[in-house]
Structures are given as structure tokens and as C-alpha cells.
Design a protein around this motif. Structure first.
Motif, PDB file in Angstrom:
ATOM      1  N   SER A 199       0.900  -1.272   0.096  1.00  6.66           N
ATOM      2  CA  SER A 199       0.046   0.120   0.021  1.00  6.66           C
ATOM      3  C   SER A 199       0.982   1.334   0.036  1.00  6.66           C
ATOM      4  O   SER A 199       2.130   1.082   0.158  1.00  6.66           O
ATOM      5  CB  SER A 199      -1.072   0.022   1.118  1.00  6.66           C
ATOM      6  N   PHE A 200       0.417   2.144  -0.546  1.00  5.57           N
ATOM      7  CA  PHE A 200       1.120   3.601  -0.490  1.00  5.57           C
ATOM      8  C   PHE A 200       0.408   4.719   0.113  1.00  5.57           C
ATOM      9  O   PHE A 200      -0.868   4.982  -0.418  1.00  5.57           O
ATOM     10  CB  PHE A 200       1.507   3.903  -1.787  1.00  5.57           C
ATOM     11  N   ASP A 201       0.803   5.629   1.154  1.00  5.99           N
ATOM     12  CA  ASP A 201       0.470   6.944   1.417  1.00  5.99           C
ATOM     13  C   ASP A 201      -1.132   6.509   2.069  1.00  5.99           C
ATOM     14  O   ASP A 201      -1.946   7.291   1.894  1.00  5.99           O
ATOM     15  CB  ASP A 201       0.250   7.765   0.476  1.00  5.99           C
ATOM     16  N   MET A 202      -1.069   5.449   2.801  1.00 10.36           N
ATOM     17  CA  MET A 202      -2.508   5.216   3.567  1.00 10.36           C
ATOM     18  C   MET A 202      -2.325   5.456   4.874  1.00 10.36           C
ATOM     19  O   MET A 202      -1.522   4.846   5.697  1.00 10.36           O
ATOM     20  CB  MET A 202      -3.066   3.980   3.415  1.00 10.36           C
ATOM     21  N   LYS A 203      -3.329   6.488   5.455  1.00 10.64           N
ATOM     22  CA  LYS A 203      -2.921   6.904   7.071  1.00 10.64           C
ATOM     23  C   LYS A 203      -3.689   5.746   7.904  1.00 10.64           C
ATOM     24  O   LYS A 203      -4.779   5.231   7.372  1.00 10.64           O
ATOM     25  CB  LYS A 203      -3.434   8.083   7.330  1.00 10.64           C
ATOM     26  N   PRO A 204      -3.050   5.167   9.027  1.00  8.69           N
ATOM     27  CA  PRO A 204      -3.580   4.184   9.578  1.00  8.69           C
ATOM     28  C   PRO A 204      -5.172   4.579  10.098  1.00  8.69           C
ATOM     29  O   PRO A 204      -5.840   3.514  10.327  1.00  8.69           O
ATOM     30  CB  PRO A 204      -2.697   4.274  11.078  1.00  8.69           C
ATOM     31  N   GLU A 205      -5.354   5.843  10.474  1.00 10.37           N
ATOM     32  CA  GLU A 205      -6.813   6.099  10.732  1.00 10.37           C
ATOM     33  C   GLU A 205      -7.885   6.001   9.741  1.00 10.37           C
ATOM     34  O   GLU A 205      -9.210   6.027   9.778  1.00 10.37           O
ATOM     35  CB  GLU A 205      -6.891   7.660  11.374  1.00 10.37           C
ATOM     36  N   GLU A 206      -7.217   6.088   8.359  1.00 11.02           N
ATOM     37  CA  GLU A 206      -8.068   5.898   7.323  1.00 11.02           C
ATOM     38  C   GLU A 206      -8.361   4.421   6.680  1.00 11.02           C
ATOM     39  O   GLU A 206      -9.391   4.214   5.937  1.00 11.02           O
ATOM     40  CB  GLU A 206      -7.458   6.602   6.043  1.00 11.02           C
ATOM     41  N   LEU A 207      -7.572   3.586   7.193  1.00  9.98           N
ATOM     42  CA  LEU A 207      -7.471   2.315   6.912  1.00  9.98           C
ATOM     43  C   LEU A 207      -8.688   1.456   6.832  1.00  9.98           C
ATOM     44  O   LEU A 207      -9.273   0.588   6.039  1.00  9.98           O
ATOM     45  CB  LEU A 207      -6.162   1.558   7.453  1.00  9.98           C
ATOM     46  N   THR A 208      -9.422   1.759   8.100  1.00  5.96           N
ATOM     47  CA  THR A 208     -10.595   0.994   8.381  1.00  5.96           C
ATOM     48  C   THR A 208     -11.655   1.126   7.158  1.00  5.96           C
ATOM     49  O   THR A 208     -12.350   0.105   7.086  1.00  5.96           O
ATOM     50  CB  THR A 208     -11.063   1.549   9.651  1.00  5.96           C
TER      51      THR A 208
ATOM     52  N   TYR B 187     -11.079   1.118   4.142  1.00  3.63           N
ATOM     53  CA  TYR B 187     -10.671   0.614   2.976  1.00  3.63           C
ATOM     54  C   TYR B 187     -11.198  -1.056   3.065  1.00  3.63           C
ATOM     55  O   TYR B 187     -10.788  -1.744   2.071  1.00  3.63           O
ATOM     56  CB  TYR B 187      -9.357   0.797   2.611  1.00  3.63           C
ATOM     57  N   PHE B 188     -11.582  -1.484   4.200  1.00  3.13           N
ATOM     58  CA  PHE B 188     -12.048  -2.828   4.318  1.00  3.13           C
ATOM     59  C   PHE B 188     -13.629  -2.721   4.898  1.00  3.13           C
ATOM     60  O   PHE B 188     -14.008  -2.207   5.854  1.00  3.13           O
ATOM     61  CB  PHE B 188     -11.203  -3.672   5.514  1.00  3.13           C
ATOM     62  N   ARG B 189     -14.479  -3.043   3.822  1.00  2.00           N
ATOM     63  CA  ARG B 189     -15.896  -2.671   3.758  1.00  2.00           C
ATOM     64  C   ARG B 189     -16.423  -3.244   5.095  1.00  2.00           C
ATOM     65  O   ARG B 189     -17.194  -2.570   5.804  1.00  2.00           O
ATOM     66  CB  ARG B 189     -16.529  -3.269   2.678  1.00  2.00           C
ATOM     67  N   GLU B 190     -16.327  -4.604   5.537  1.00  2.00           N
ATOM     68  CA  GLU B 190     -17.095  -5.143   6.628  1.00  2.00           C
ATOM     69  C   GLU B 190     -16.446  -4.573   7.821  1.00  2.00           C
ATOM     70  O   GLU B 190     -17.216  -4.678   8.826  1.00  2.00           O
ATOM     71  CB  GLU B 190     -16.912  -6.657   6.364  1.00  2.00           C
ATOM     72  N   ILE B 191     -15.234  -4.336   7.739  1.00  2.00           N
ATOM     73  CA  ILE B 191     -14.699  -3.875   9.134  1.00  2.00           C
ATOM     74  C   ILE B 191     -15.188  -2.302   9.358  1.00  2.00           C
ATOM     75  O   ILE B 191     -15.645  -2.066  10.599  1.00  2.00           O
ATOM     76  CB  ILE B 191     -13.143  -3.652   8.949  1.00  2.00           C
ATOM     77  N   TYR B 192     -15.312  -1.694   8.463  1.00  3.06           N
ATOM     78  CA  TYR B 192     -15.968  -0.192   8.328  1.00  3.06           C
ATOM     79  C   TYR B 192     -17.361  -0.384   8.965  1.00  3.06           C
ATOM     80  O   TYR B 192     -17.714   0.554   9.762  1.00  3.06           O
ATOM     81  CB  TYR B 192     -15.553   0.365   7.033  1.00  3.06           C
ATOM     82  N   ARG B 193     -18.192  -1.249   8.347  1.00  9.68           N
ATOM     83  CA  ARG B 193     -19.433  -1.442   8.753  1.00  9.68           C
ATOM     84  C   ARG B 193     -19.534  -1.602  10.218  1.00  9.68           C
ATOM     85  O   ARG B 193     -20.579  -0.871  11.013  1.00  9.68           O
ATOM     86  CB  ARG B 193     -20.243  -2.516   7.769  1.00  9.68           C
ATOM     87  N   THR B 194     -18.914  -2.714  10.673  1.00  7.80           N
ATOM     88  CA  THR B 194     -18.765  -3.160  12.081  1.00  7.80           C
ATOM     89  C   THR B 194     -18.396  -2.191  13.039  1.00  7.80           C
ATOM     90  O   THR B 194     -18.902  -2.057  14.082  1.00  7.80           O
ATOM     91  CB  THR B 194     -17.883  -4.467  11.999  1.00  7.80           C
ATOM     92  N   SER B 195     -17.298  -1.363  12.828  1.00  5.70           N
ATOM     93  CA  SER B 195     -16.716  -0.172  13.283  1.00  5.70           C
ATOM     94  C   SER B 195     -17.723   0.655  14.050  1.00  5.70           C
ATOM     95  O   SER B 195     -17.443   1.350  15.083  1.00  5.70           O
ATOM     96  CB  SER B 195     -15.465   0.309  12.738  1.00  5.70           C
ATOM     97  N   ALA B 196     -18.704   0.903  13.365  1.00  4.27           N
ATOM     98  CA  ALA B 196     -19.902   1.885  13.878  1.00  4.27           C
ATOM     99  C   ALA B 196     -20.404   1.452  15.248  1.00  4.27           C
ATOM    100  O   ALA B 196     -20.837   2.107  16.033  1.00  4.27           O
ATOM    101  CB  ALA B 196     -20.757   1.884  12.858  1.00  4.27           C
TER     102      ALA B 196
ATOM    103  N   GLU C 154      -6.492 -10.222   9.494  1.00  2.00           N
ATOM    104  CA  GLU C 154      -4.861 -10.221   9.361  1.00  2.00           C
ATOM    105  C   GLU C 154      -4.300  -9.487   8.177  1.00  2.00           C
ATOM    106  O   GLU C 154      -3.469  -8.750   8.358  1.00  2.00           O
ATOM    107  CB  GLU C 154      -4.430 -11.659   9.183  1.00  2.00           C
ATOM    108  N   SER C 155      -5.077  -9.323   7.141  1.00  2.00           N
ATOM    109  CA  SER C 155      -4.523  -8.317   6.174  1.00  2.00           C
ATOM    110  C   SER C 155      -4.606  -6.990   6.780  1.00  2.00           C
ATOM    111  O   SER C 155      -3.714  -6.089   6.319  1.00  2.00           O
ATOM    112  CB  SER C 155      -5.394  -8.420   4.701  1.00  2.00           C
ATOM    113  N   TYR C 156      -5.825  -6.466   7.385  1.00  3.82           N
ATOM    114  CA  TYR C 156      -5.852  -5.387   7.686  1.00  3.82           C
ATOM    115  C   TYR C 156      -4.708  -4.955   8.821  1.00  3.82           C
ATOM    116  O   TYR C 156      -4.031  -3.980   8.803  1.00  3.82           O
ATOM    117  CB  TYR C 156      -7.211  -5.141   8.514  1.00  3.82           C
ATOM    118  N   LEU C 157      -4.349  -5.916   9.715  1.00  5.34           N
ATOM    119  CA  LEU C 157      -3.247  -5.672  10.437  1.00  5.34           C
ATOM    120  C   LEU C 157      -1.785  -5.630   9.702  1.00  5.34           C
ATOM    121  O   LEU C 157      -1.144  -4.775  10.347  1.00  5.34           O
ATOM    122  CB  LEU C 157      -3.288  -6.990  11.780  1.00  5.34           C
ATOM    123  N   SER C 158      -1.689  -6.297   8.896  1.00  2.00           N
ATOM    124  CA  SER C 158      -0.447  -6.407   8.097  1.00  2.00           C
ATOM    125  C   SER C 158      -0.217  -4.792   7.325  1.00  2.00           C
ATOM    126  O   SER C 158       0.811  -4.346   7.277  1.00  2.00           O
ATOM    127  CB  SER C 158      -0.402  -7.338   7.035  1.00  2.00           C
TER     128      SER C 158
END
Length: 326
Positions: free
Chosen positions: A256-265, A267-276, A308-312
Motif C-alpha cells: 500500500s502507499f500513502d494510507m494513513k492508519p486512521e483511514e485504513l478501516t 478501505y475494508f468494507r466489513e470492518i468499516y461497517r462493524t466499526s460503527a 490479518e490483512s488489515y493488521l499487516s
């Protein structure tokens, strides 16, 4: 003079002008894009301004400006960690070609590509190729992967470019669109293009039996017009109206390139939905109490491979060990 970059061989760029002329161009001096440190500042799919030959440039036309891009697919350069490589610009969608065997595409590679596409607003269809080579266990594994990504929200297709199985069903997805083809080396992108575009004549190669890795048969990026698909329409159409396929060299890793940690959630659709439902709005989903994402992983409603991909991607300094086979 204005035109579309349809081919990039490294130092030369082929531009199709608005008048239909093909010109081999160069970039003048240290041409750079604002805020993008790229190994290829001009990419296939770019709309550019060129200075025609004979207007103070000698015999060679030069690219002098790039129009604003509506999107692009970008990855970290494999050799220069602080620079990026733009695979293509101004695309309508991407076909990510993956294989369960010969070679095996890692889910981490798939997830990194999907996250990058989400970041730059590029829709993705995942194409599982070489289905004809799978035994019953491998077919089961492929179906599990299809179910995983369809549950996340991605369209998946199972095909064999070698036999033609399922290829015709891809054609309606391509009409009138600029489509990027990407994937590991050896997954069959060139074979697929030869099926979709009769007469394209792209070179293909056998998989290395010793390493089960693909060999690079495409060495540069190129836009291939889909005029041959016009037989599917009752009315004739121009290549531009019919769309283009963008063929790119096989990719071994997709940092990945130039992705801020706080934005990464996001970019993973199911993680973003659940994070609410997380207790804290700034939850990193790694250790916090009341984290809905961690709970979902424990309950298997979010796949462990995706988590695990999100963590990596949160820990890019260890990126080398997450590269997919290729």
C-alpha cells in the motif's frame, strides 16, 4: 494538442490524439506531479497535452501537462520504498485476476489490492481463473474464497481463460468501460485478453514447475481497444465507445502507499461497517475494550484472513513477509 496515453514502455509514451493519430512521445526534463513521488509520473489512461514535433522540440513530441485524474490505481514501488508506481489512471473498474493454483494468489495480496482500489474509488471484480485445473478440494477452497468476497460485497467470477469457460459472461462487464487487468505474474491475464480480443496476439508463457511462479510476459502497460466486441451490439461502435482493456505487467507484491492508519478501516468494507458499533470512535481494532471488530473476528462474522490483512497494512515496516506468491 491533446491526447490519451495508450502505452508506456518506460521512457516512451504512445499517445492517441483527439484526431486519432498515434504519437510516440517523451516527457521533458524532470517532469513531476504535485504531491506524488512516482516512478512513472505519466501513466496509461492519462489525458495529456503534447507539443507536436517541429514546434521547438525537434522531431520528438513531448508531453507537457497532465489533466486532473478522476482516479488511479497505485502501489508502492518494489525497489524504491518511498516512491509509488501508478498502474493506470482514469479507469472505470478493475478486474483482479487471481488463481488458487499455478500460481496461488494469497488472500493478503487480494486484500491489499482491494484496499487500494477502495482508497481511489475504483470498483473491482475478482476473476478466479484456471478453474479447469482444480481438483475437488481446490474447487471447494475457491468456492470458499468466492463466498468470502461476495459476502464482503465484491462481485466474483469463476472462469478458465484457457478453455473459454465463463469468458463470454465477462464481455458485458467491459463494454463502454476502461478496465484495468491486474494480478500476480502467471495468473493468465494475457491468455484472458487473447480470448476477449481475438487478434490481440499477446505472448503467454508456461508456469515454472520448480517454483509454481508466473513468468513475466507483459513488460509494459498498454490500452487495448475492444472494437472486436462490437458484434455484441446491434449498432456499430467506435473503440472508444466500446471501451479498453489495460494490460499491465504481473505484480509480485502489492504494498500500500500513502494510507494513513486512521483511514485504513474505511478501505475494508466489513470492518468499516462493524466499526460503527465500537465503544471508541478512534478505535484501531487491535486491543481496545468494547471493540466490535475484535468481537466479530472472534465470532467469525469477519474473516480472520481479512482481519490479518488489515493488521499487516497497519504495520508496513514488516511488509516484506506479506508479499503474495508470484
Amino acid at each position: 494538442m491533446r491526447g490519451l496515453v495508450v502505452k508506456n514502455t518506460g521512457s516512451w509514451y504512445t499517445v492517441r490524439t483527439d484526431g486519432g493519430q498515434l504519437l510516440d512521445c517523451k516527457i521533458k526534463g524532470r517532469f513531476r506531479l504535485h504531491d506524488i513521488h512516482s516512478t512513472n509520473p505519466v501513466a496509461v489512461g492519462d489525458i495529456v497535452e503534447i507539443t507536436p514535433p517541429g514546434e521547438g522540440t525537434g522531431e520528438v513530441p513531448f508531453i507537457t501537462d497532465i489533466a486532473d485524474r478522476r482516479n488511479y490505481i497505485i502501489r508502492k514501488s518494489q525497489n524504491l520504498s518511498k516512491q509509488s508506481h501508478i498502474l493506470a489512471a482514469n479507469v472505470d473498474q478493475a478486474l483482479l485476476v487471481v488463481t488458487v493454483k499455478c500460481p496461488q494468489t494469497s488472500t493478503t495480496f487480494i486484500d491489499r489490492f482491494l484496499a487500494s482500489a477502495e482508497a481511489y474509488r475504483v470498483p473491482v471484480v475478482i476473476v478466479f481463473n484456471k478453474t479447469d485445473l482444480l481438483d475437488s478440494d481446490e474447487q471447494h477452497l475457491q468456492q470458499m474464497m468466492v463466498t468470502l468476497y461476495e459476502t464482503v460485497g465484491y462481485e466474483c467470477r469463476q472462469i478458465s481463460a484457457a478453455t473459454g469457460m465463463g469468458v463470454d459472461e465477462l464481455r458485458p462487464l467491459l463494454q463502454g468501460r476502461i478496465t484495468l487487468l491486474s494480478g500476480n505474474s502467471g495468473v493468465g491475464k494475457s491468455t484472458l485478453i487473447n480470448r476477449l480480443v481475438p487478434g490481440a496476439g499477446l505472448r503467454t508463457a508456461e508456469i515454472s514447475e520448480a517454483w509454481e511462479k508466473g513468468m513475466h510476459t507483459t513488460t509494459f502497460s498498454e490500452m487495448i481497444p475492444l472494437a472486436q466486441l462490437s458484434t455484441l451490439n446491434s449498432q456499430p461502435s467506435t473503440p472508444t465507445a466500446m471501451g479498453y482493456l489495460i494490460d499491465t505487467p504481473g505484480v509480485k507484491g502489492f504494498g500500500s502507499f500513502d494510507m494513513k492508519p486512521e483511514e485504513l478501516t474505511s478501505y475494508f468494507r466489513e470492518i468499516y461497517r462493524t466499526s460503527a458499533d465500537c465503544r471508541f470512535s478512534n478505535c484501531t481494532h487491535t486491543h481496545e475494550p468494547g471493540c466490535a471488530v475484535l468481537k466479530a473476528v472472534e465470532e467469525h462474522t469477519i474473516a480472520l484472513s481479512r482481519y490479518e490483512s488489515y493488521l499487516s497494512m497497519l504495520n508496513e515496516k514488516d511488509e516484506g513477509k506479506y508479499r503474495g506468491k508470484g
